[in-house]
Design an enzyme around this catalytic site. Structure first.
Site, PDB file in Angstrom:
ATOM      1  N   PHE A 102      -4.741 -14.840  -1.123  1.00 41.66           N
ATOM      2  CA  PHE A 102      -3.492 -14.550  -1.833  1.00 41.66           C
ATOM      3  C   PHE A 102      -3.216 -13.057  -2.003  1.00 41.66           C
ATOM      4  CE2 PHE A 102      -4.504 -18.889  -3.306  1.00 41.66           C
ATOM      5  CZ  PHE A 102      -3.314 -19.527  -2.978  1.00 41.66           C
ATOM      6  N   TYR A 110      -3.057 -13.898   5.401  1.00 47.42           N
ATOM      7  CA  TYR A 110      -1.685 -13.595   5.816  1.00 47.42           C
ATOM      8  C   TYR A 110      -1.707 -13.144   7.275  1.00 47.42           C
ATOM      9  CZ  TYR A 110      -0.562 -13.633   0.808  1.00 47.42           C
ATOM     10  OH  TYR A 110      -0.397 -14.002  -0.509  1.00 47.42           O
TER      11      TYR A 110
END
Length: 226
Positions: A78, A67
């Site tokens: 994730f 991210y």
């Protein structure tokens, strides 16, 4: 840049870590972190390996890259740090998990460290990214390194479950020996893919545990502890 990698993985990947391309990769990554804001924090780049010992590895989930928002990435694909809003893809992962396993409570945290500690390698293809720039390190040779990791797991282990979500992950899994391992494929859990009917209903969580149990391997407790 120093390699913050557990002893077990360092021994297993020793040949790869000594190759010229890997040393060049580390130097480039060091420069990127010095000249800009990158994620995850440098001491978390290899967290996927450090939370999941090779000897205990049962499942591999392949993501694309970390991210790219401040405070989100923790080195596990994730996964986000505690206190961070659960991203849409992870929310869809939890929805499928709940439907598949009949879990009643929706997790309030998106931190997947508990999965990793049980033997789930949450591996991003690229281990680093620039702030607010998804796929910004795809030109680096992280892919070469993570391809070698997947090959090593395929060669050295038996009865590992590989969860390949989306076209990118499926391409990364091209060298997996499917006679030795279980490979489960579906669309990506991102809203675009999920809303087109390519994600929900894949039942990958129950299928994984069924396969592990069939081979006398301890199952994964997928429920996220609050």
């Amino acid at each position: 840049m120093q390699i913050n990698l557990s002893t077990e993985w360092q021994l297993l990947l020793s040949e790869e870590l000594q190759k010229p391309y890997f040393n060049e990769l580390l130097q480039t990554v060091e420069t990127e972190y010095q000249e800009g804001i990158c994620f995850p924090p440098k001491d978390r780049i290899f967290s996927a390996f450090n939370y999941c010992d090779f000897s205990n590895l049962k499942v591999v989930i392949i993501g694309q890259d970390p991210y790219h928002g401040i405070g989100e990435a923790n080195g596990l694909s994730f996964s986000v740090n505690d206190g961070v809003k659960i991203p849409p893809s992870l929310r869809n992962i939890f929805r499928e998990m709940n439907d598949d396993l009949g879990v009643i409570f929706f997790p309030s945290s998106g931190n997947l460290e508990n999965w990793a500690r049980q033997g789930v390698l949450l591996l991003n293809a690229s281990l680093t990214v620039c702030k607010d720039k998804p796929n910004s390190h795809k030109h680096l040779e992280w892919n070469k390194f993570t391809d070698a990791v997947i090959q090593k797991i395929s060669d050295e282990k038996e009865h590992v479950v590989f969860l390949l979500w989306g076209n990118f992950a499926q391409k990364k899994g091209s060298k997996i020996d499917r006679n030795k391992h279980l490979v489960l494929e579906s669309g990506h859990p991102s809203p675009m893919s999920a809303n087109q009917g390519k994600w929900f209903g894949n039942k990958h969580f129950s299928q994984t545990n069924h396969y592990l149990k069939e081979h006398q391997i301890p199952e994964i407790d997928w429920e996220i502890k609050q």
